[in-house]
Design a protein around this motif. Sequence first.
Motif, PDB file in Angstrom:
ATOM      1  N   SER A  72      82.533  15.025  33.264  1.00  0.00           N
ATOM      2  CA  SER A  72      81.568  15.125  34.363  1.00  0.00           C
ATOM      3  C   SER A  72      80.971  16.519  34.439  1.00  0.00           C
ATOM      4  CB  SER A  72      82.247  14.775  35.694  1.00  0.00           C
ATOM      5  OG  SER A  72      82.711  13.446  35.699  1.00  0.00           O
ATOM      6  N   ALA A  73      81.810  17.542  34.235  1.00  0.00           N
ATOM      7  CA  ALA A  73      81.323  18.921  34.292  1.00  0.00           C
ATOM      8  C   ALA A  73      80.323  19.220  33.187  1.00  0.00           C
ATOM      9  CB  ALA A  73      82.505  19.888  34.204  1.00  0.00           C
ATOM     10  N   LEU A  74      80.374  18.457  32.103  1.00  0.00           N
ATOM     11  CA  LEU A  74      79.436  18.656  30.995  1.00  0.00           C
ATOM     12  C   LEU A  74      78.049  18.111  31.301  1.00  0.00           C
ATOM     13  CD1 LEU A  74      81.799  17.806  28.000  1.00  0.00           C
ATOM     14  CD2 LEU A  74      80.659  19.997  28.396  1.00  0.00           C
ATOM     15  N   ASN A  75      77.903  17.383  32.406  1.00  0.00           N
ATOM     16  CA  ASN A  75      76.601  16.848  32.790  1.00  0.00           C
ATOM     17  C   ASN A  75      75.651  18.002  33.110  1.00  0.00           C
ATOM     18  OD1 ASN A  75      74.494  15.792  34.784  1.00  0.00           O
ATOM     19  ND2 ASN A  75      75.482  13.896  34.161  1.00  0.00           N
ATOM     20  N   THR A  76      74.536  18.050  32.424  1.00  0.00           N
ATOM     21  CA  THR A  76      73.608  19.179  32.571  1.00  0.00           C
ATOM     22  C   THR A  76      72.880  19.175  33.909  1.00  0.00           C
ATOM     23  OG1 THR A  76      71.899  17.878  31.425  1.00  0.00           O
ATOM     24  CG2 THR A  76      73.249  19.370  30.088  1.00  0.00           C
ATOM     25  N   GLY A  77      72.916  18.064  34.639  1.00  0.00           N
ATOM     26  CA  GLY A  77      72.208  18.003  35.912  1.00  0.00           C
ATOM     27  C   GLY A  77      72.984  18.538  37.095  1.00  0.00           C
ATOM     28  N   LEU A  78      74.229  18.982  36.873  1.00  0.00           N
ATOM     29  CA  LEU A  78      75.051  19.468  37.977  1.00  0.00           C
ATOM     30  C   LEU A  78      74.676  20.890  38.369  1.00  0.00           C
ATOM     31  CD1 LEU A  78      78.675  18.254  37.112  1.00  0.00           C
ATOM     32  CD2 LEU A  78      77.075  17.258  38.745  1.00  0.00           C
ATOM     33  N   ALA A  79      74.686  21.147  39.671  1.00  0.00           N
ATOM     34  CA  ALA A  79      74.541  22.508  40.164  1.00  0.00           C
ATOM     35  C   ALA A  79      75.879  23.232  39.988  1.00  0.00           C
ATOM     36  CB  ALA A  79      74.137  22.491  41.639  1.00  0.00           C
ATOM     37  N   PRO A  80      75.868  24.576  39.945  1.00  0.00           N
ATOM     38  CA  PRO A  80      77.122  25.326  39.745  1.00  0.00           C
ATOM     39  C   PRO A  80      78.208  24.977  40.749  1.00  0.00           C
ATOM     40  CG  PRO A  80      75.241  26.771  39.457  1.00  0.00           C
ATOM     41  CD  PRO A  80      74.698  25.468  39.950  1.00  0.00           C
ATOM     42  N   GLU A  81      77.819  24.810  42.040  1.00  0.00           N
ATOM     43  CA  GLU A  81      78.828  24.473  43.050  1.00  0.00           C
ATOM     44  C   GLU A  81      79.381  23.072  42.852  1.00  0.00           C
ATOM     45  OE1 GLU A  81      74.705  23.689  44.754  1.00  0.00           O
ATOM     46  OE2 GLU A  81      75.729  25.296  43.662  1.00  0.00           O
ATOM     47  N   GLN A  82      78.581  22.172  42.289  1.00  0.00           N
ATOM     48  CA  GLN A  82      79.073  20.835  41.988  1.00  0.00           C
ATOM     49  C   GLN A  82      80.007  20.857  40.784  1.00  0.00           C
ATOM     50  OE1 GLN A  82      75.176  18.926  41.585  1.00  0.00           O
ATOM     51  NE2 GLN A  82      75.556  17.723  43.431  1.00  0.00           N
ATOM     52  N   ARG A  83      79.685  21.668  39.798  1.00  0.00           N
ATOM     53  CA  ARG A  83      80.536  21.762  38.608  1.00  0.00           C
ATOM     54  C   ARG A  83      81.914  22.310  38.966  1.00  0.00           C
ATOM     55  NH1 ARG A  83      76.987  23.611  35.671  1.00  0.00           N
ATOM     56  NH2 ARG A  83      76.491  21.719  34.485  1.00  0.00           N
ATOM     57  N   SER A  84      81.980  23.183  39.956  1.00  0.00           N
ATOM     58  CA  SER A  84      83.264  23.766  40.355  1.00  0.00           C
ATOM     59  C   SER A  84      84.187  22.736  41.000  1.00  0.00           C
ATOM     60  CB  SER A  84      83.038  24.929  41.323  1.00  0.00           C
ATOM     61  OG  SER A  84      82.461  24.472  42.539  1.00  0.00           O
ATOM     62  N   ARG A  85      83.653  21.574  41.365  1.00  0.00           N
ATOM     63  CA  ARG A  85      84.516  20.506  41.884  1.00  0.00           C
ATOM     64  C   ARG A  85      85.312  19.836  40.774  1.00  0.00           C
ATOM     65  NH1 ARG A  85      80.918  17.203  46.421  1.00  0.00           N
ATOM     66  NH2 ARG A  85      80.026  19.023  47.468  1.00  0.00           N
ATOM     67  N   PHE A  86      84.929  20.072  39.549  1.00  0.00           N
ATOM     68  CA  PHE A  86      85.592  19.429  38.414  1.00  0.00           C
ATOM     69  C   PHE A  86      86.386  20.411  37.559  1.00  0.00           C
ATOM     70  CE2 PHE A  86      81.691  16.766  39.080  1.00  0.00           C
ATOM     71  CZ  PHE A  86      82.350  15.646  39.583  1.00  0.00           C
ATOM     72  N   VAL A  87      85.879  21.631  37.400  1.00  0.00           N
ATOM     73  CA  VAL A  87      86.585  22.641  36.609  1.00  0.00           C
ATOM     74  C   VAL A  87      86.476  23.996  37.298  1.00  0.00           C
ATOM     75  CG1 VAL A  87      86.390  21.524  34.349  1.00  0.00           C
ATOM     76  CG2 VAL A  87      84.530  22.963  35.161  1.00  0.00           C
ATOM     77  N   SER A  88      87.590  24.682  37.409  1.00  0.00           N
ATOM     78  CA  SER A  88      87.637  26.034  37.960  1.00  0.00           C
ATOM     79  C   SER A  88      89.039  26.573  37.732  1.00  0.00           C
ATOM     80  CB  SER A  88      87.303  26.046  39.458  1.00  0.00           C
ATOM     81  OG  SER A  88      88.321  25.393  40.209  1.00  0.00           O
ATOM     82  N   LEU A  89      89.196  27.878  37.889  1.00  0.00           N
ATOM     83  CA  LEU A  89      90.527  28.465  37.766  1.00  0.00           C
ATOM     84  C   LEU A  89      91.468  27.910  38.826  1.00  0.00           C
ATOM     85  CD1 LEU A  89      89.830  32.239  36.972  1.00  0.00           C
ATOM     86  CD2 LEU A  89      90.671  30.465  35.421  1.00  0.00           C
TER      87      LEU A  89
ATOM     88  N   PRO B 123      91.259  17.699  45.570  1.00  0.00           N
ATOM     89  CA  PRO B 123      90.817  16.359  45.139  1.00  0.00           C
ATOM     90  C   PRO B 123      90.310  16.325  43.703  1.00  0.00           C
ATOM     91  CG  PRO B 123      89.262  17.338  46.706  1.00  0.00           C
ATOM     92  CD  PRO B 123      90.485  18.198  46.722  1.00  0.00           C
ATOM     93  N   GLY B 124      89.795  17.437  43.215  1.00  0.00           N
ATOM     94  CA  GLY B 124      89.300  17.479  41.846  1.00  0.00           C
ATOM     95  C   GLY B 124      90.390  17.511  40.800  1.00  0.00           C
ATOM     96  N   ALA B 125      91.665  17.640  41.236  1.00  0.00           N
ATOM     97  CA  ALA B 125      92.780  17.705  40.294  1.00  0.00           C
ATOM     98  C   ALA B 125      93.445  16.356  40.084  1.00  0.00           C
ATOM     99  CB  ALA B 125      93.822  18.715  40.785  1.00  0.00           C
ATOM    100  N   SER B 126      92.983  15.328  40.737  1.00  0.00           N
ATOM    101  CA  SER B 126      93.640  14.031  40.630  1.00  0.00           C
ATOM    102  C   SER B 126      93.419  13.417  39.253  1.00  0.00           C
ATOM    103  CB  SER B 126      93.102  13.072  41.704  1.00  0.00           C
ATOM    104  OG  SER B 126      91.728  12.818  41.483  1.00  0.00           O
TER     105      SER B 126
END
Length: 444
Positions: A100-117, A88-91
Amino acid sequence: MNPNDPQQQPDFLTEMRQDLSDWRQWLARAVVLVYAVTAGLAVVAFTWLSEHALAGFDLLRHWQPLAPLVWTPAWTAGMAWLTLRWFPGASGSGIPQVMSALNTGLAPEQRSRFVSLRLSAAKLLMTAGGLLGGLAIGREGPSVQIAAGIMHDARRWLPARSAINEHGLLVAGGAAGIAAAFNAPLAGVMFAIEELTNRIEQRSSGLVIGAIVLAGLMAVAVFGNASYFGVIRVSALDCGFLLPGLLVIVACGLLGGGFARLLHASIVGGRDRFSALRARHPVRFAAACGLAIALLGLASGGTTFGSGYDTTRSLVEGQSSTPLLYVTLRIVATWLAVWSGVPGGIFAPSLAIGAGLGHDIALLTHMTGSTPLIALGMAGFLAAVTQAPMTSFIIVMEMVDGHQMVLSLMAAALGASLISRWICVPLYGALSRAQLQKLQTHAP
């Protein structure tokens, strides 16, 4: 050295020893640059795969002209199902995800919903898959998410107390994606400043820019230093160019702003019947979008299929004209492709729409030599949709080698972007906020 003393200069030997003796700093630089090369090569591979996907769809269409009526809706439904079920994060474009991943309030697991390998690999394959289905999407926005996901992975290899943080890696990766996708490093630097962040920290700015340029050089190494759309040759522009140029700017601002507003409303959704249908039956809705795209492609003689690069290049080179209602059909086809939920960007389709708009106004005003208006249309429409005028003007300038029109392209991008801001909010920022709001709503 005392930084508060305005008269004190650095001691050469001391500063050099400090730099050379700090192994953590050099390890961090090496890691970032290695990942920058990897990100650039990934975008190069993505470009190669996308071009072959477009060629595969053309082969299918030439083998059986009516095949898209079955192939495109079925393939679009399959891509939508894969996206919803597994990625879903690739849509969509990919740029809002990086923002969204640049938002400093995100937890690491939340950031991985937007950017990851994992998302980078999915984005690469599924965007190329969308082009194989003939969808009117681009690969430039997805390149941002692909490269950002790769660069973000570098954080695990950085030494403790490194000056490079996650924010810097994401900015470098996203901008490197633009640089490699457009073969335009300067556009990547401007994209980092204009879209991804309002500032780049001084202590890491050189390394970030170095990563952007290095990723862009991967594209140059593979594809050469040629401009995507050739070289425009413009004679001295006289007063007769002023009125048609203003018409292009105003038309791009109005149409681009309206198009961005339509995309925002469609992606975010509302209380209308179509949004409810899309929410209840997303795969069937995607199939219906695919069927409509196939019909539009047949009606336009195939010119609205795919990203539109071939049509745009032909217009820039003055080798062809567009069919009747090309701009309208291309706008609808791109809108439906985005609305279907399949991964894909809007940069290349926006350039194609802008080129068609400039060509139409050249015909309307009986202007001899439509190339300058086509270039203005490309810069103006892209700027109106993205509301990133400096990035848009630099992209077009580098892609058509249009240094003779620097001021004209800049004026078109700034003017169209200004008009667009009267119509809609900045598209990528609004989509990023909607994603973050949705994430907070579904948070446990």
